[in-house]
Design a protein around this motif. Sequence first.
Motif, PDB file in Angstrom:
ATOM      1  N   PRO B 243       0.814  -1.225   0.000  1.00  0.00           N
ATOM      2  CA  PRO B 243       0.000   0.000   0.000  1.00  0.00           C
ATOM      3  C   PRO B 243       0.842   1.267   0.000  1.00  0.00           C
ATOM      4  O   PRO B 243       0.470   2.253  -0.634  1.00  0.00           O
ATOM      5  CB  PRO B 243      -0.811  -0.114   1.294  1.00  0.00           C
ATOM      6  CG  PRO B 243      -0.836  -1.556   1.602  1.00  0.00           C
ATOM      7  CD  PRO B 243       0.474  -2.104   1.135  1.00  0.00           C
ATOM      8  N   PHE B 246       1.746   2.951  -3.572  1.00  0.00           N
ATOM      9  CA  PHE B 246       0.852   3.623  -4.515  1.00  0.00           C
ATOM     10  C   PHE B 246       1.022   5.133  -4.587  1.00  0.00           C
ATOM     11  O   PHE B 246       1.072   5.696  -5.682  1.00  0.00           O
ATOM     12  CB  PHE B 246      -0.608   3.262  -4.213  1.00  0.00           C
ATOM     13  CG  PHE B 246      -0.981   1.904  -4.718  1.00  0.00           C
ATOM     14  CD1 PHE B 246      -1.480   1.744  -6.004  1.00  0.00           C
ATOM     15  CD2 PHE B 246      -0.821   0.786  -3.939  1.00  0.00           C
ATOM     16  CE1 PHE B 246      -1.808   0.496  -6.491  1.00  0.00           C
ATOM     17  CE2 PHE B 246      -1.145  -0.474  -4.409  1.00  0.00           C
ATOM     18  CZ  PHE B 246      -1.642  -0.621  -5.689  1.00  0.00           C
ATOM     19  N   PRO B 247       1.110   5.848  -3.442  1.00  0.00           N
ATOM     20  CA  PRO B 247       1.138   7.310  -3.544  1.00  0.00           C
ATOM     21  C   PRO B 247       2.342   7.830  -4.311  1.00  0.00           C
ATOM     22  O   PRO B 247       2.297   8.929  -4.855  1.00  0.00           O
ATOM     23  CB  PRO B 247       1.197   7.762  -2.084  1.00  0.00           C
ATOM     24  CG  PRO B 247       0.651   6.623  -1.318  1.00  0.00           C
ATOM     25  CD  PRO B 247       1.071   5.399  -2.051  1.00  0.00           C
ATOM     26  N   VAL B 250       1.365   9.015  -7.818  1.00  0.00           N
ATOM     27  CA  VAL B 250       0.315   9.996  -8.077  1.00  0.00           C
ATOM     28  C   VAL B 250       0.947  11.201  -8.762  1.00  0.00           C
ATOM     29  O   VAL B 250       1.964  11.727  -8.314  1.00  0.00           O
ATOM     30  CB  VAL B 250      -0.370  10.421  -6.772  1.00  0.00           C
ATOM     31  CG1 VAL B 250      -1.244  11.650  -6.991  1.00  0.00           C
ATOM     32  CG2 VAL B 250      -1.194   9.273  -6.225  1.00  0.00           C
TER      33      VAL B 250
END
Lengths: 323, 293
Positions: B243, B246-247, B250
Amino acid sequence: MSETPVGVTDAPVHASDQPADVSEPPMVSRPSAAAVRDRVFGRWLITPAVVVIGTVSLIPFLFAIWVSFVQYNLRSSAHPFVGLDNFAHVLGDPIFRRSLVFTILLGAGLALLQLVIGTGLAILLHGRPPAWRRALMPIIVAPMFLSPVVVGQIWRLFMSRGFGPFNYLVSSVIGRPLQIDFLADRYWNLIPIIAADVWQWTPLPFVIAFAALSGIDTEILEAATVDGAGGWARVRHIILPLAAPALLTALFFRFADAIRIYGTIFMLSRGGPGRTTTPIAQYLVERGFTGSFDLGIAGAASWIFLIVVSLLFYRLVRRVVLV
Amino acid sequence: MNNRVRRFLRGARPAQKGTLSVATGRFSTIAVSLPIIAYIAFILLPLLWSVLTAFKPASDYLTNPPTFVPSDWTLIHFRTLGRLGAWKAISNSIIVSAGTTAISVTIGFLAGYGLSRFRAGGRVFAYALILQRLLPPVVFLVPSFVLFSLVGLVDTRLGLVIAYAAGSTTFATWIIASFLTLVPRDYEEAAVIDGANKRQLLWHVVLPLGRPAVIAAAGFAFVVGWTEFLFASILTRNNRTLPALFPSFVGAEASLLGELGALAMVAAVPAIILGVLFYRYAVLGLTMGGVKG
């Protein structure tokens, strides 16, 4: 107690029947001794859990008190005591207040919306043949077990103006072109945030509502039907009142979890524009782990958040929660 | 509660077929079915887009109108997941999730048994569990980070396991205790009369009895390790779990859409397993973990 315990076919002694004759009975003859032994055994059983929870929660919890009363940042290696300065700083920070209000309002709104949708879905699905729920239940519950950042990523890909199909799909439905930046435009960016959280967490109230519906005595409903109650009347006057305690519990737990929101928003709007969608978790992270790493201020903000949350929970906990 | 649990384990059949139905005629059958179908579409549509994106060549990314069915199905993005640093993150996630599961199920099973049979720890322990369940984890973030950096646990997988242990142990204890209170004590008493010692009692009697709750607790603990983002993003830097990855992409994602779709699919595997294979246990865990008995 079972009359003939499994495997005990020729057991001459039933411990509780003839306590005096048994010199070393498996079931202890004197209740007080048994109680003591049980209590000791019980303590042994919970000791690892107490150690783990105590170490990982209680120690940081107490440590947080110290952190929030000192200056703790990258500017100095010393940690001088600053009294209530950190708390005053946080309370005077308009970004903190906005984040707090936003988090609580969003959490309450999401919890309520998810409860309504989840309950409605449970009532509807309960009226369908069992094959429906066997096929659909896995689809409905699966989003709960995704990471919030993955949910955010999925909705980001879906609703982005640049590379998502959402604007196009809505345009085809309403018949005129739509070019909304759902990840950045103020107010519009609440739509993917709400949609993503509803997408992920409606299953929780749904599952609880479904379980509550399964527990309703169908004779009541049959009697009501015989008396001429239609579908809506049965829902309104029988199903909802009987399921109400479970539904309130679901609402409470969902609210308690919804105010933790962070990853979903982080992936979608990044808390912007202008911090209008910054949840409290992101505020704490930004104060404590970016810029000058003001951990003292972040610690104080944690405490204020904790106190606000505790006040919100206080009256609900004793009525709703188990024990 | 007892009947409810049994019903879930039997396959969530309705109490009596059709009697709870709000539908009364053919028209209302459609009126009942349509919202259900609409909800399922709402669940599947964004998911489908991500899945399709994972199989698209880059030329399909930014077309107008958008390309739904890939013009050329490709597995390239699964092979190039390494570009995102995915393999290391996946192995980190597996290790952290497995560690969290092992610790919290073992400890939670013992504590759950102690709580349900002997009321061990009394009210204080029970309230501590409730508090641990309700308080937002973010309030533990700052002190955990400071303490972890003092003892060298920052950016380690062990650190994450420890950070997750309290929450998932609490949940495991709660589920298992709630479940065991519904199980009659007869078997345990019989085993004690037969001369079973404590270890045999726990391993051969209580564990099989509590199996559904243990499976549910294990599933949830694994999901915590696999999906948690806040602590993973703060407490690790080079040892990222899935997890926390993911950022990073962005804003720079226009050329990585396929990889991100593929990564989301990989990250969704446990959710699919839990949803499809273990959903009854998952449902049991949710109702036990959240509802007053």
